[in-house]
Design a protein around this motif. Structure first.
Motif, mmCIF file in Angstrom:
data_model
loop_
_atom_site.group_PDB
_atom_site.id
_atom_site.type_symbol
_atom_site.label_atom_id
_atom_site.label_comp_id
_atom_site.label_asym_id
_atom_site.label_seq_id
_atom_site.Cartn_x
_atom_site.Cartn_y
_atom_site.Cartn_z
ATOM 1 N N THR A 23 15.138 59.958 38.900
ATOM 2 C CA THR A 23 16.060 58.827 38.869
ATOM 3 C C THR A 23 17.337 59.182 38.125
ATOM 4 O OG1 THR A 23 14.213 57.271 38.921
ATOM 5 C CG2 THR A 23 16.340 56.420 38.175
ATOM 6 N N PHE A 75 22.255 42.554 47.452
ATOM 7 C CA PHE A 75 22.606 43.700 46.604
ATOM 8 C C PHE A 75 24.024 43.586 46.060
ATOM 9 C CE2 PHE A 75 24.215 45.016 50.738
ATOM 10 C CZ PHE A 75 25.389 45.681 50.423
ATOM 11 N N ARG A 80 18.310 42.886 44.071
ATOM 12 C CA ARG A 80 17.763 43.816 45.067
ATOM 13 C C ARG A 80 18.593 45.096 45.172
ATOM 14 N NH1 ARG A 80 16.429 40.503 50.467
ATOM 15 N NH2 ARG A 80 15.436 42.514 50.954
ATOM 16 N N CYS A 81 19.307 45.451 44.111
ATOM 17 C CA CYS A 81 20.003 46.733 44.117
ATOM 18 C C CYS A 81 18.954 47.840 44.022
ATOM 19 C CB CYS A 81 21.002 46.828 42.966
ATOM 20 S SG CYS A 81 20.253 46.758 41.319
ATOM 21 N N MET A 82 19.306 49.046 44.437
ATOM 22 C CA MET A 82 18.326 50.130 44.445
ATOM 23 C C MET A 82 18.123 50.741 43.059
ATOM 24 S SD MET A 82 19.182 52.181 47.949
ATOM 25 C CE MET A 82 18.863 51.460 49.558
ATOM 26 N N TYR A 83 19.223 50.908 42.312
ATOM 27 C CA TYR A 83 19.142 51.530 40.998
ATOM 28 C C TYR A 83 19.975 50.724 40.004
ATOM 29 C CZ TYR A 83 17.566 55.454 43.848
ATOM 30 O OH TYR A 83 16.894 56.233 44.746
ATOM 31 N N ASN A 95 24.902 48.750 38.615
ATOM 32 C CA ASN A 95 23.980 48.641 39.745
ATOM 33 C C ASN A 95 24.456 49.526 40.895
ATOM 34 O OD1 ASN A 95 22.574 46.550 38.356
ATOM 35 N ND2 ASN A 95 24.063 45.056 39.097
ATOM 36 N N THR A 97 23.595 50.715 45.073
ATOM 37 C CA THR A 97 22.858 50.614 46.332
ATOM 38 C C THR A 97 23.457 51.627 47.296
ATOM 39 O OG1 THR A 97 22.251 48.290 46.056
ATOM 40 C CG2 THR A 97 22.294 49.147 48.299
ATOM 41 N N LEU A 99 23.156 53.027 51.268
ATOM 42 C CA LEU A 99 22.639 52.848 52.616
ATOM 43 C C LEU A 99 23.071 54.045 53.456
ATOM 44 C CD1 LEU A 99 23.706 49.122 53.132
ATOM 45 C CD2 LEU A 99 21.498 49.965 52.311
#
Length: 213
Positions: A23, A75, A80-83, A95, A97, A99
């Motif tokens: 991460t 996001f 609901r962001c990825m990191y 934050n 995200t 795609l």
């Protein structure tokens, strides 16, 4: 004192962070990701940067997304962001995200279109969020204009002389983010969204750590 919340959307190489598993390494790669070089066609952007005083845009968008039932855009508000990376000493966070698949890009692009159609059908809801600054006809005019900008915060002639805390800015900013997404999809690139967030500071700083050590 006002607090500005910044965010940036940009098209990046679709292999960005693809082979990383840590991460820490992934987040570092997202921090350092360069904006793609192809020249955007009219109606597209390779990057857009926005800033909203006191986080108005995030708060207003969260309200609108809840009413419009468009979870694919959550996001954009940090949900609901990825990191997420937090600095608990200073009460700040970031934050991310990313795609990269055609299906993911298409899903979010469709969600943007669905959201704007909902806005056209509910201009009164957006007008209420402007706290008297814009009426329904003005909201519809912003939506019809389909204005985009690489720096909507700076291009205040597109939405009024305010610091990212009005509905006009929000519409121009979201149109611009969609234009980046469409540019990424058209060129086989990934779409990266990075957003500031602020939390209540309260973590141990280095001085406290040394005292307790």
């Amino acid at each position: 004192m006002s607090l500005h919340v910044d965010a940036v959307a940009k098209a990046v190489d679709r292999h960005t962070a693809q082979d990383l598993y840590s991460t820490v390494e992934i987040v570092q790669a997202l921090y350092e990701a360069k904006t793609a070089e192809p020249t955007p066609a009219p109606g597209h952007l390779a990057m857009t940067w926005g800033s909203s005083r006191n986080g108005y845009a995030d708060s207003a968008l969260e309200t609108l997304l809840g009413q419009a039932h468009v979870p694919a855009l959550a996001f954009l508000t940090g949900e609901r962001c990825m990191y997420r990376v937090e600095d608990r000493v200073h009460g700040s966070a970031r934050n991310f995200t990313l795609l990269r698949t055609p299906a993911g890009l298409a899903r979010v692009d469709t969600a943007f279109s669905t959201f704007f159609e909902w806005c056209k059908a509910h201009p009164g809801t957006l007008a209420e969020l402007s706290e008297g600054m814009h009426g329904e006809e003005e909201v519809l005019a912003f939506l019809r204009a389909k204005s985009i900008s690489a720096q909507p915060y700076m291009d205040r002639h597109l939405h009024g002389d305010e610091e990212g805390d009005n509905v006009g800015y929000l519409i121009v900013y979201l149109r611009s983010v969609q234009a980046v997404l469409q540019f990424a999809a058209a060129h086989g690139l990934a779409f990266l969204y990075a957003q500031d967030a602020y939390t209540a500071g309260g973590g141990m700083d280095e001085e406290q750590e040394n005292e307790e050590g």
